[in-house]
Design a protein around this motif. Structure first.
Motif, PDB file in Angstrom:
ATOM      1  N   GLU A   2       0.827  -1.214   0.000  1.00 14.17           N
ATOM      2  CA  GLU A   2       0.000   0.000   0.000  1.00 14.17           C
ATOM      3  C   GLU A   2       0.855   1.254   0.000  1.00 14.17           C
ATOM      4  O   GLU A   2       0.544   2.234  -0.681  1.00 14.17           O
ATOM      5  CB  GLU A   2      -0.930  -0.011   1.213  1.00 14.17           C
ATOM      6  N   GLN A   3       1.978   1.225   0.754  1.00 12.61           N
ATOM      7  CA  GLN A   3       2.865   2.383   0.784  1.00 12.61           C
ATOM      8  C   GLN A   3       3.515   2.613  -0.580  1.00 12.61           C
ATOM      9  O   GLN A   3       3.662   3.756  -1.028  1.00 12.61           O
ATOM     10  CB  GLN A   3       3.947   2.184   1.846  1.00 12.61           C
ATOM     11  N   GLU A   4       3.889   1.538  -1.246  1.00 15.49           N
ATOM     12  CA  GLU A   4       4.503   1.661  -2.564  1.00 15.49           C
ATOM     13  C   GLU A   4       3.516   2.209  -3.585  1.00 15.49           C
ATOM     14  O   GLU A   4       3.879   3.010  -4.446  1.00 15.49           O
ATOM     15  CB  GLU A   4       5.037   0.296  -3.022  1.00 15.49           C
ATOM     16  N   GLN A   5       2.247   1.785  -3.480  1.00 20.24           N
ATOM     17  CA  GLN A   5       1.233   2.288  -4.402  1.00 20.24           C
ATOM     18  C   GLN A   5       0.973   3.775  -4.175  1.00 20.24           C
ATOM     19  O   GLN A   5       0.798   4.546  -5.126  1.00 20.24           O
ATOM     20  CB  GLN A   5      -0.072   1.497  -4.234  1.00 20.24           C
ATOM     21  N   LYS A   6       0.953   4.194  -2.901  1.00 17.12           N
ATOM     22  CA  LYS A   6       0.759   5.614  -2.599  1.00 17.12           C
ATOM     23  C   LYS A   6       1.919   6.448  -3.138  1.00 17.12           C
ATOM     24  O   LYS A   6       1.713   7.525  -3.699  1.00 17.12           O
ATOM     25  CB  LYS A   6       0.628   5.805  -1.081  1.00 17.12           C
ATOM     26  N   ALA A   7       3.137   5.934  -2.966  1.00 17.20           N
ATOM     27  CA  ALA A   7       4.308   6.655  -3.465  1.00 17.20           C
ATOM     28  C   ALA A   7       4.292   6.734  -4.982  1.00 17.20           C
ATOM     29  O   ALA A   7       4.659   7.751  -5.571  1.00 17.20           O
ATOM     30  CB  ALA A   7       5.583   5.967  -2.980  1.00 17.20           C
ATOM     31  N   LYS A   8       3.834   5.663  -5.614  1.00 19.36           N
ATOM     32  CA  LYS A   8       3.750   5.637  -7.078  1.00 19.36           C
ATOM     33  C   LYS A   8       2.764   6.674  -7.581  1.00 19.36           C
ATOM     34  O   LYS A   8       3.028   7.389  -8.551  1.00 19.36           O
ATOM     35  CB  LYS A   8       3.346   4.233  -7.538  1.00 19.36           C
ATOM     36  N   GLN A   9       1.603   6.757  -6.916  1.00 21.14           N
ATOM     37  CA  GLN A   9       0.599   7.741  -7.310  1.00 21.14           C
ATOM     38  C   GLN A   9       1.103   9.160  -7.079  1.00 21.14           C
ATOM     39  O   GLN A   9       0.839  10.068  -7.864  1.00 21.14           O
ATOM     40  CB  GLN A   9      -0.698   7.505  -6.528  1.00 21.14           C
ATOM     41  N   ALA A  10       1.820   9.352  -5.975  1.00 21.21           N
ATOM     42  CA  ALA A  10       2.345  10.679  -5.676  1.00 21.21           C
ATOM     43  C   ALA A  10       3.355  11.115  -6.738  1.00 21.21           C
ATOM     44  O   ALA A  10       3.358  12.260  -7.179  1.00 21.21           O
ATOM     45  CB  ALA A  10       3.004  10.692  -4.293  1.00 21.21           C
ATOM     46  N   ARG A  11       4.193  10.169  -7.163  1.00 21.88           N
ATOM     47  CA  ARG A  11       5.165  10.491  -8.214  1.00 21.88           C
ATOM     48  C   ARG A  11       4.476  10.767  -9.537  1.00 21.88           C
ATOM     49  O   ARG A  11       4.898  11.635 -10.311  1.00 21.88           O
ATOM     50  CB  ARG A  11       6.169   9.339  -8.384  1.00 21.88           C
ATOM     51  N   LYS A  12       3.392  10.044  -9.786  1.00 20.05           N
ATOM     52  CA  LYS A  12       2.662  10.203 -11.044  1.00 20.05           C
ATOM     53  C   LYS A  12       2.051  11.584 -11.153  1.00 20.05           C
ATOM     54  O   LYS A  12       2.018  12.186 -12.226  1.00 20.05           O
ATOM     55  CB  LYS A  12       1.570   9.132 -11.135  1.00 20.05           C
ATOM     56  N   HIS A  13       1.533  12.088 -10.024  1.00 19.93           N
ATOM     57  CA  HIS A  13       0.856  13.375 -10.045  1.00 19.93           C
ATOM     58  C   HIS A  13       1.769  14.543  -9.692  1.00 19.93           C
ATOM     59  O   HIS A  13       1.359  15.694  -9.721  1.00 19.93           O
ATOM     60  CB  HIS A  13      -0.328  13.352  -9.074  1.00 19.93           C
ATOM     61  N   GLN A  14       2.997  14.227  -9.339  1.00 19.50           N
ATOM     62  CA  GLN A  14       3.918  15.296  -8.989  1.00 19.50           C
ATOM     63  C   GLN A  14       4.344  16.056 -10.229  1.00 19.50           C
ATOM     64  O   GLN A  14       4.732  15.473 -11.228  1.00 19.50           O
ATOM     65  CB  GLN A  14       5.163  14.724  -8.302  1.00 19.50           C
ATOM     66  N   SER A  15       4.240  17.343 -10.188  1.00 22.80           N
ATOM     67  CA  SER A  15       4.626  18.166 -11.333  1.00 22.80           C
ATOM     68  C   SER A  15       6.031  18.708 -11.110  1.00 22.80           C
ATOM     69  O   SER A  15       6.309  19.352 -10.112  1.00 22.80           O
ATOM     70  CB  SER A  15       3.653  19.331 -11.526  1.00 22.80           C
ATOM     71  N   GLN A  16       6.901  18.424 -12.048  1.00 23.12           N
ATOM     72  CA  GLN A  16       8.260  18.931 -11.972  1.00 23.12           C
ATOM     73  C   GLN A  16       8.279  20.380 -12.447  1.00 23.12           C
ATOM     74  O   GLN A  16       7.726  20.706 -13.495  1.00 23.12           O
ATOM     75  CB  GLN A  16       9.194  18.098 -12.848  1.00 23.12           C
ATOM     76  N   ILE A  17       8.903  21.229 -11.660  1.00 25.42           N
ATOM     77  CA  ILE A  17       8.997  22.633 -12.024  1.00 25.42           C
ATOM     78  C   ILE A  17      10.144  22.806 -13.000  1.00 25.42           C
ATOM     79  O   ILE A  17      11.299  22.588 -12.660  1.00 25.42           O
ATOM     80  CB  ILE A  17       9.196  23.518 -10.780  1.00 25.42           C
ATOM     81  N   GLN A  18       9.811  23.169 -14.220  1.00 30.46           N
ATOM     82  CA  GLN A  18      10.810  23.386 -15.236  1.00 30.46           C
ATOM     83  C   GLN A  18      10.799  24.858 -15.635  1.00 30.46           C
ATOM     84  O   GLN A  18       9.766  25.514 -15.571  1.00 30.46           O
ATOM     85  CB  GLN A  18      10.532  22.525 -16.462  1.00 30.46           C
ATOM     86  N   VAL A  19      11.930  25.349 -16.040  1.00 31.38           N
ATOM     87  CA  VAL A  19      12.037  26.721 -16.516  1.00 31.38           C
ATOM     88  C   VAL A  19      12.522  26.685 -17.957  1.00 31.38           C
ATOM     89  O   VAL A  19      13.621  26.200 -18.235  1.00 31.38           O
ATOM     90  CB  VAL A  19      12.991  27.558 -15.651  1.00 31.38           C
ATOM     91  N   LYS A  20      11.685  27.153 -18.861  1.00 34.52           N
ATOM     92  CA  LYS A  20      12.056  27.283 -20.263  1.00 34.52           C
ATOM     93  C   LYS A  20      12.456  28.733 -20.500  1.00 34.52           C
ATOM     94  O   LYS A  20      12.043  29.630 -19.769  1.00 34.52           O
ATOM     95  CB  LYS A  20      10.877  26.916 -21.165  1.00 34.52           C
ATOM     96  N   GLU A  21      13.233  28.952 -21.545  1.00 34.98           N
ATOM     97  CA  GLU A  21      13.632  30.321 -21.871  1.00 34.98           C
ATOM     98  C   GLU A  21      13.365  30.602 -23.337  1.00 34.98           C
ATOM     99  O   GLU A  21      13.623  29.755 -24.201  1.00 34.98           O
ATOM    100  CB  GLU A  21      15.108  30.558 -21.557  1.00 34.98           C
ATOM    101  N   ILE A  22      12.860  31.788 -23.612  1.00 30.01           N
ATOM    102  CA  ILE A  22      12.639  32.219 -24.981  1.00 30.01           C
ATOM    103  C   ILE A  22      13.135  33.648 -25.111  1.00 30.01           C
ATOM    104  O   ILE A  22      12.950  34.461 -24.202  1.00 30.01           O
ATOM    105  CB  ILE A  22      11.160  32.092 -25.389  1.00 30.01           C
ATOM    106  N   LYS A  23      13.797  33.946 -26.236  1.00 29.60           N
ATOM    107  CA  LYS A  23      14.442  35.247 -26.407  1.00 29.60           C
ATOM    108  C   LYS A  23      13.805  36.033 -27.544  1.00 29.60           C
ATOM    109  O   LYS A  23      13.511  35.479 -28.602  1.00 29.60           O
ATOM    110  CB  LYS A  23      15.942  35.050 -26.663  1.00 29.60           C
ATOM    111  N   PHE A  24      13.605  37.333 -27.309  1.00 26.57           N
ATOM    112  CA  PHE A  24      13.036  38.244 -28.286  1.00 26.57           C
ATOM    113  C   PHE A  24      14.030  39.356 -28.580  1.00 26.57           C
ATOM    114  O   PHE A  24      14.893  39.675 -27.768  1.00 26.57           O
ATOM    115  CB  PHE A  24      11.753  38.892 -27.743  1.00 26.57           C
TER     116      PHE A  24
END
Length: 229
Positions: free
Chosen positions: A82-104
């Motif tokens: 059960e703990q492994e399944q909870k951790a799996k779901q948490a990883r699945k829904h975890q959003s990684q904060i990424q920073v993209k860059e665009i130049k004008f």
């Protein structure tokens, strides 16, 4: 008297799991908690093991630093699953904060602007933050208001899916603004993905049809993506 062995094979922790269970509990006595959460008081460890084995369950040390340590009666294998399944779901829904860059460039043409704006919208819909940089050259540096106006124009154009997290700020020859995704970012994409999954499930349920190829382009790899004018 040594407690009897369980009639079935005991559940053992994985090599990385330092939790002590059953015979691995070496202390002389423990504060025992029943499998339903009831407090059973302080027992010798042999008595506690005997009680757990009598229920065909495990004795698990849950608070080793307490005095005496706390041990709970449970099905350790089921608990770990059960703990492994909870951790799996948490990883699945975890959003990684990424920073993209665009130049004008401050004198960007309308066609290039719309193309760059499309990139910004794509990044935001991936729920990434977007660092927007205006690059000044030569005499352009004497008119920073043009860069600021361009950044604010962009922010207004994508306001449904992006909000300003860092106002336009001069950084040497550049001016930088940071956009973050709103709660509406990616909503349309998620809805389209759910529709695709439903269609795939329907096809998979029909043994006479083949699974369709995944729709759309492949997702970009994590990391920073820089798009220049």
């Amino acid at each position: 008297m040594r407690p009897r062995r369980r009639p079935i094979e005991q559940t053992r922790p994985s090599p990385r799991d330092t939790t002590r269970i059953n015979d691995a509990i070496r202390v002389s006595r423990v504060r025992l908690i029943d499998d339903d959460g009831g407090q059973l008081g302080i027992k010798t460890t042999d008595e506690a093991r005997e009680y757990a084995y009598g229920k065909n369950l495990d004795l698990v040390e849950v608070a080793a630093q307490a005095d005496p340590p706390v041990a709970k009666v449970m099905d350790y294998g089921k608990y770990k699953y059960e703990q492994e399944q909870k951790a799996k779901q948490a990883r699945k829904h975890q959003s990684q904060i990424q920073v993209k860059e665009i130049k004008f460039r401050p004198k960007i043409g309308i066609h290039d602007y719309n193309t760059k704006k499309g990139h910004v919208e794509r990044f935001l819909n991936q729920r990434a933050k977007v660092k927007v940089t205006i690059m000044f050259r030569g005499r352009e540096q004497s008119h920073p208001e043009r860069g600021r106006d361009l950044l604010l124009r962009l922010a207004d154009d994508v306001k449904e899916i992006g909000l300003i997290e860092s106002q336009p700020l001069q950084d040497g020859r550049n001016m930088v603004m940071l956009l973050g995704p709103t709660k509406n970012a990616g909503v349309k994409r998620d809805a389209e993905g759910q529709d695709t999954e439903l269609r795939e499930e329907e096809v998979q349920g029909d043994g006479q049809r083949q699974d369709p190829a995944p729709a759309g382009d492949a997702e970009p790899q994590p990391g920073e993506e820089v798009v220049e004018a």
